[in-house]
Design a protein around this motif. Structure first.
Motif, PDB file in Angstrom:
ATOM      1  N   SER A   2       0.835  -1.205   0.000  1.00 40.00           N
ATOM      2  CA  SER A   2       0.000   0.000   0.000  1.00 40.00           C
ATOM      3  C   SER A   2       0.867   1.252   0.000  1.00 40.00           C
ATOM      4  N   TYR A   3       0.666   2.078  -1.016  1.00 34.44           N
ATOM      5  CA  TYR A   3       1.305   3.379  -1.071  1.00 34.44           C
ATOM      6  C   TYR A   3       0.260   4.435  -0.704  1.00 34.44           C
ATOM      7  N   ILE A   4       0.595   5.261   0.279  1.00 38.34           N
ATOM      8  CA  ILE A   4      -0.306   6.327   0.699  1.00 38.34           C
ATOM      9  C   ILE A   4       0.414   7.660   0.559  1.00 38.34           C
ATOM     10  N   LEU A   5      -0.266   8.603  -0.064  1.00 35.81           N
ATOM     11  CA  LEU A   5       0.238   9.965  -0.167  1.00 35.81           C
ATOM     12  C   LEU A   5      -0.277  10.753   1.024  1.00 35.81           C
ATOM     13  N   ALA A  17       4.442  13.540   1.798  1.00 38.82           N
ATOM     14  CA  ALA A  17       5.244  12.331   1.982  1.00 38.82           C
ATOM     15  C   ALA A  17       4.586  11.141   1.292  1.00 38.82           C
ATOM     16  N   ILE A  18       5.409  10.254   0.781  1.00 36.22           N
ATOM     17  CA  ILE A  18       4.952   8.976   0.257  1.00 36.22           C
ATOM     18  C   ILE A  18       5.325   7.899   1.271  1.00 36.22           C
ATOM     19  N   ALA A  19       4.352   7.083   1.642  1.00 36.19           N
ATOM     20  CA  ALA A  19       4.596   5.994   2.591  1.00 36.19           C
ATOM     21  C   ALA A  19       4.267   4.663   1.945  1.00 36.19           C
ATOM     22  N   LYS A  20       5.087   3.669   2.254  1.00 33.43           N
ATOM     23  CA  LYS A  20       4.870   2.303   1.786  1.00 33.43           C
ATOM     24  C   LYS A  20       4.609   1.431   3.004  1.00 33.43           C
ATOM     25  N   ASN A  21       3.391   0.907   3.091  1.00 39.62           N
ATOM     26  CA  ASN A  21       2.991   0.073   4.232  1.00 39.62           C
ATOM     27  C   ASN A  21       3.281   0.755   5.572  1.00 39.62           C
ATOM     28  N   GLY A  22       3.001   2.059   5.637  1.00 40.16           N
ATOM     29  CA  GLY A  22       3.121   2.782   6.890  1.00 40.16           C
ATOM     30  C   GLY A  22       4.479   3.369   7.189  1.00 40.16           C
ATOM     31  N   THR A  23       5.445   3.191   6.305  1.00 39.59           N
ATOM     32  CA  THR A  23       6.784   3.732   6.509  1.00 39.59           C
ATOM     33  C   THR A  23       7.071   4.799   5.463  1.00 39.59           C
ATOM     34  N   THR A  24       7.497   5.957   5.907  1.00 35.79           N
ATOM     35  CA  THR A  24       7.813   7.045   4.982  1.00 35.79           C
ATOM     36  C   THR A  24       9.022   6.675   4.137  1.00 35.79           C
ATOM     37  N   ILE A  25       8.881   6.784   2.827  1.00 30.85           N
ATOM     38  CA  ILE A  25      10.026   6.517   1.951  1.00 30.85           C
ATOM     39  C   ILE A  25      10.565   7.810   1.346  1.00 30.85           C
ATOM     40  N   LEU A  26       9.738   8.833   1.246  1.00 32.45           N
ATOM     41  CA  LEU A  26      10.188  10.134   0.752  1.00 32.45           C
ATOM     42  C   LEU A  26       9.318  11.227   1.360  1.00 32.45           C
ATOM     43  N   CYS A  27       9.934  12.361   1.678  1.00 31.71           N
ATOM     44  CA  CYS A  27       9.189  13.512   2.176  1.00 31.71           C
ATOM     45  C   CYS A  27       9.766  14.775   1.544  1.00 31.71           C
ATOM     46  N   LYS A  28       8.901  15.644   1.114  1.00 27.60           N
ATOM     47  CA  LYS A  28       9.309  16.917   0.522  1.00 27.60           C
ATOM     48  C   LYS A  28       8.517  18.013   1.208  1.00 27.60           C
ATOM     49  N   GLU A  29       9.224  19.026   1.748  1.00 29.29           N
ATOM     50  CA  GLU A  29       8.519  20.059   2.486  1.00 29.29           C
ATOM     51  C   GLU A  29       9.312  21.358   2.534  1.00 29.29           C
ATOM     52  N   ALA A  52       9.705   8.673  -6.182  1.00 33.93           N
ATOM     53  CA  ALA A  52       9.467   7.383  -5.536  1.00 33.93           C
ATOM     54  C   ALA A  52       9.459   6.236  -6.542  1.00 33.93           C
ATOM     55  N   GLY A  53       9.463   6.581  -7.831  1.00 31.03           N
ATOM     56  CA  GLY A  53       9.475   5.552  -8.874  1.00 31.03           C
ATOM     57  C   GLY A  53       8.149   4.855  -9.055  1.00 31.03           C
ATOM     58  N   ILE A  54       7.071   5.560  -8.695  1.00 34.11           N
ATOM     59  CA  ILE A  54       5.733   4.997  -8.874  1.00 34.11           C
ATOM     60  C   ILE A  54       4.915   5.963  -9.735  1.00 34.11           C
ATOM     61  N   THR A  55       3.696   5.582 -10.033  1.00 33.55           N
ATOM     62  CA  THR A  55       2.783   6.491 -10.723  1.00 33.55           C
ATOM     63  C   THR A  55       1.643   6.829  -9.781  1.00 33.55           C
ATOM     64  N   ILE A  56       0.885   7.833 -10.132  1.00 36.45           N
ATOM     65  CA  ILE A  56      -0.223   8.244  -9.280  1.00 36.45           C
ATOM     66  C   ILE A  56      -1.274   7.142  -9.156  1.00 36.45           C
ATOM     67  N   ASN A  57      -1.324   6.265 -10.148  1.00 34.81           N
ATOM     68  CA  ASN A  57      -2.282   5.152 -10.113  1.00 34.81           C
ATOM     69  C   ASN A  57      -1.865   4.043  -9.156  1.00 34.81           C
ATOM     70  N   ASP A  58      -0.632   4.121  -8.633  1.00 34.90           N
ATOM     71  CA  ASP A  58      -0.180   3.136  -7.653  1.00 34.90           C
ATOM     72  C   ASP A  58      -0.640   3.482  -6.233  1.00 34.90           C
ATOM     73  N   LEU A  59      -1.170   4.670  -6.047  1.00 33.21           N
ATOM     74  CA  LEU A  59      -1.588   5.093  -4.714  1.00 33.21           C
ATOM     75  C   LEU A  59      -2.829   4.327  -4.265  1.00 33.21           C
ATOM     76  N   SER A  60      -2.811   3.900  -3.002  1.00 31.15           N
ATOM     77  CA  SER A  60      -3.944   3.179  -2.421  1.00 31.15           C
ATOM     78  C   SER A  60      -4.909   4.105  -1.701  1.00 31.15           C
TER      79      SER A  60
END
Length: 219
Positions: A2-5, A17-29, A52-60
């Protein structure tokens, strides 16, 4: 997987921030003197998804800081989150802004009081224990010398109200963590993922930020 924006715009900090399974992988602020959310937010979203190497359609799901905080900042963040959820047909998650701020504190004792500036000596605040459990609900309150005087345990204050608060809150058990100023989307990741697993979602059509007070237009 699960990727959550996560989007945080309740204060001067425009944070994504982009999180993968509850862990932040990238943050921009960025936290600038003037609110730059309208100019920066969508740029940050596009950049962080690409990095993050994903597309917007990968977001859960999309998670947004619900307030309290800046009226304008909250409107911008929530509008962006709702628009993405509607377009992508994915869930909307809201996260308590003061919990996000409290989550930056790594202490095993006492209480945490996150405060967001509401002008003059007024703040938005709540009280959390060291496990980040809310033990007093959010309030808009005027700080006085008697504020929080009934607490004998160690109290850690965080947020953009510390400078004004420490001028009148001077009990020996009060500790001001001045390095923690603004909530960040990076601290939203674990919270939003828990809500995602619990299917704790908002109604995209009807969700509104938690302003706490009515917005007053300057005359």
């Amino acid at each position: 997987m699960s990727y959550i924006l996560n989007i945080e715009t309740a204060t001067k900090n425009c944070s994504v921030a982009i999180a993968k399974n509850g862990t932040t992988i990238l943050c921009k602020e960025t936290a600038e003197l003037g609110y730059s959310h309208a100019e920066k937010l969508h740029v940050f979203i596009e950049e962080i998804i690409a990095e993050a190497g994903i597309t917007i359609n990968d977001l859960s799901a999309i998670a947004v800081s619900q307030g309290p905080g800046s009226y304008t900042g909250l409107r911008i963040g929530v509008s962006a989150a709702k628009g993405l959820c509607y377009a992508l047909q994915i869930p909307l998650i809201s996260v308590d802004t003061l919990l996000v701020l409290a989550s930056k504190v790594n202490k095993k004792d006492g209480f945490i009081i996150p405060m967001i500036d509401a002008r003059r000596m007024e703040v938005y605040s709540a009280i959390f224990n060291s496990n980040k459990e809310k033990i007093r609900e959010i309030q808009a309150e005027i700080l006085t010398e008697e504020s929080f005087s009934n607490i004998s345990e160690t109290v850690y204050f965080v947020g953009d109200s510390n400078e004004k608060a420490k001028t009148i809150l001077n009990k020996s058990n009060f500790i001001f963590l001045d390095e923690i100023v603004f909530p960040s989307a990076s601290e939203m990741s674990a919270i939003s993922f828990t809500k995602f697993e619990e299917n704790n979602f908002e109604d995209v059509a009807y969700f509104e930020p938690y302003y706490l007070k009515d917005f007053m237009f300057a005359k």
